[in-house]
Design an enzyme around this catalytic site. Structure first.
Site, short mmCIF file in Angstrom:
data_model
loop_
_atom_site.label_atom_id
_atom_site.label_comp_id
_atom_site.label_asym_id
_atom_site.label_seq_id
_atom_site.Cartn_x
_atom_site.Cartn_y
_atom_site.Cartn_z
N SER A 9 41.53 35.70 38.76
CA SER A 9 40.55 36.79 38.65
C SER A 9 39.25 36.25 38.07
O SER A 9 39.24 35.65 37.00
CB SER A 9 41.10 37.89 37.74
OG SER A 9 40.05 38.74 37.35
N HIS A 32 40.63 36.93 43.15
CA HIS A 32 40.76 38.35 42.82
C HIS A 32 39.43 38.83 42.23
O HIS A 32 38.95 38.27 41.24
CB HIS A 32 41.91 38.50 41.82
CG HIS A 32 42.25 39.90 41.44
ND1 HIS A 32 43.08 40.70 42.21
CD2 HIS A 32 41.92 40.63 40.36
CE1 HIS A 32 43.25 41.87 41.61
NE2 HIS A 32 42.54 41.86 40.48
N ASP A 34 37.46 41.91 40.60
CA ASP A 34 37.65 43.19 39.92
C ASP A 34 36.36 43.99 39.93
O ASP A 34 35.39 43.63 39.27
CB ASP A 34 38.10 42.95 38.47
CG ASP A 34 39.54 42.48 38.39
OD1 ASP A 34 40.42 43.17 38.94
OD2 ASP A 34 39.78 41.42 37.77
N MET A 36 34.63 47.40 38.83
CA MET A 36 34.83 48.51 37.88
C MET A 36 33.55 49.34 37.79
O MET A 36 32.45 48.79 37.84
CB MET A 36 35.17 47.96 36.49
CG MET A 36 36.34 47.01 36.46
SD MET A 36 36.71 46.52 34.76
CE MET A 36 37.97 45.28 35.05
N HIS A 65 39.96 44.22 44.04
CA HIS A 65 40.67 45.25 43.28
C HIS A 65 39.64 46.27 42.80
O HIS A 65 38.84 45.98 41.92
CB HIS A 65 41.38 44.57 42.08
CG HIS A 65 42.10 45.53 41.18
ND1 HIS A 65 42.58 45.16 39.93
CD2 HIS A 65 42.45 46.84 41.34
CE1 HIS A 65 43.17 46.20 39.37
NE2 HIS A 65 43.10 47.23 40.20
N MET A 67 38.61 49.28 40.84
CA MET A 67 38.92 50.21 39.75
C MET A 67 37.75 51.18 39.65
O MET A 67 36.96 51.15 38.72
CB MET A 67 39.14 49.43 38.44
CG MET A 67 40.48 48.70 38.41
SD MET A 67 40.50 47.33 37.26
CE MET A 67 39.73 46.09 38.29
N MET A 136 50.06 47.38 38.13
CA MET A 136 49.30 46.89 36.98
C MET A 136 50.25 46.62 35.82
O MET A 136 51.08 47.46 35.47
CB MET A 136 48.24 47.92 36.55
CG MET A 136 47.07 48.07 37.51
SD MET A 136 46.18 46.53 37.82
CE MET A 136 45.60 46.09 36.18
N GLY A 141 41.04 47.50 33.14
CA GLY A 141 39.73 47.61 32.48
C GLY A 141 39.23 46.32 31.87
O GLY A 141 38.03 46.06 31.88
N ASP A 174 49.22 42.27 38.02
CA ASP A 174 47.88 41.96 37.52
C ASP A 174 47.78 42.37 36.06
O ASP A 174 47.93 43.55 35.74
CB ASP A 174 46.87 42.73 38.39
CG ASP A 174 45.43 42.50 37.96
OD1 ASP A 174 45.17 41.61 37.13
OD2 ASP A 174 44.55 43.23 38.47
N SER A 197 42.48 35.20 32.48
CA SER A 197 42.25 34.34 31.32
C SER A 197 43.12 33.08 31.33
O SER A 197 42.69 32.03 30.85
CB SER A 197 42.44 35.13 30.02
OG SER A 197 43.60 35.91 30.07
C1 DX5 Z 1 42.16 44.08 34.48
C2 DX5 Z 1 41.91 43.36 35.78
C3 DX5 Z 1 42.57 42.06 35.86
C4 DX5 Z 1 42.13 41.07 34.82
C5 DX5 Z 1 43.33 40.23 34.48
O1 DX5 Z 1 41.88 45.40 34.61
O2 DX5 Z 1 42.35 44.14 36.86
O3 DX5 Z 1 42.45 41.51 37.16
O4 DX5 Z 1 41.10 40.22 35.24
O5 DX5 Z 1 42.99 39.40 33.42
P1 DX5 Z 1 44.12 38.65 32.58
O6 DX5 Z 1 44.84 37.77 33.51
O7 DX5 Z 1 43.33 37.91 31.56
O8 DX5 Z 1 45.00 39.72 31.99
ZN ZN Z 2 42.51 43.17 38.84
#
Ligand code: DX5
Ligand code: ZN
Length: 217
Positions: A9, A32, A34, A36, A65, A67, A136, A141, A174, A197
């Site tokens: 991600s 990936h 994200d 938001m 993804h 959100m 999830m 977030g 995820d 991370s």
């Molecule tokens: C969180 C995201 C994830 C996030 C995962 O809402 O959808 O994709 O980047 O990050 P890690 O792997 O650090 O939990």
């Molecule tokens: Zn995600």
């Protein structure tokens, strides 16, 4: 279904140097992304213009993804960019079946995501409309949160339903995926693994991807 896919991600990447950050994960199966909107989740990341540029330069396919609220309105636009898959949240879609069909008609794989506390059972009859179900494993977030083991039974039930119906639906997880938690998720039946991370926080993202792949299988 066999485990295969590691999707780093970019939420944990350096947003000022996205192109070089994408090159660092060229050995991944997809990136990936994200999206938001500070409404569906309490965070704001990036939108269509940036996703278009990522699509233009990424060395791997895009796994988007969303959100965001109003998924019905926006998800097809992300598919039209050329993303390999677009995942909307069940909680944010008015007409998930129509939306999944629309995504497929644009040429994207259709994904649907469930927050940790959203049950999978109401959606089991529509699995055939999907290419991917995202369970999830943290509250969406933010990156860097801890894996929620409470989601494991749901992963297991979803994987059993997919196997039982003999459908080619990937089960994506995820949130909080590490070399340690990926083992439990894979054992429960997940087949696609998002890691933010634990990949971008590593000195060598390619080595982190390889280690996750080994642990998952
Ligand atoms: C969180 C995201 C994830 C996030 C995962 O809402 O959808 O994709 O980047 O990050 P890690 O792997 O650090 O939990
Ligand atoms: Zn995600």
């Amino acid at each position: 279904m066999s485990t295969c896919c590691i999707h780093p991600s970019i939420l944990s990447a350096d947003f000022v140097n996205l192109q070089s950050e994408l090159e660092r994960i060229a050995t991944a199966d997809a990136v990936h992304v994200d999206v938001m909107d500070n409404s569906f989740v309490p965070n704001l990341t990036l939108g269509l213009p940036v996703v278009k540029r990522i699509q233009a330069v990424a060395p791997v396919p895009l796994d988007i993804h969303l959100m965001i609220n109003d998924a019905d309105r926006w998800a097809p636009e992300y598919a039209a960019v050329g993303a390999a898959s677009v995942t909307f949240h069940a909680e944010a879609a008015q007409a998930p079946i129509r939306l999944a069909r629309e995504l497929r008609s644009v040429g994207a794989r259709a994904g649907m995501a469930l927050r940790p506390a959203t049950a999978v059972e109401p959606y089991l009859d529509m699995l055939g409309e999907l290419d991917m179900l995202l369970i999830m494993t943290v509250e969406p977030g933010f990156g860097g949160q801890s894996f929620l083991d409470v989601t494991l039974p749901k992963i297991r039930r979803a994987a059993e339903a997919v196997r039982g119906a003999d459908l080619p639906v990937a089960i994506q997880v995820d949130g909080g995926i590490t070399e340690e938690t990926i083992v439990r998720a894979a054992e429960a039946g997940a087949t696609v693994f998002v890691a933010g991370s634990s990949v971008y926080g590593a000195d060598d993202p390619a080595a982190a991807i390889a280690a996750l792949r080994r642990a998952a299988s």
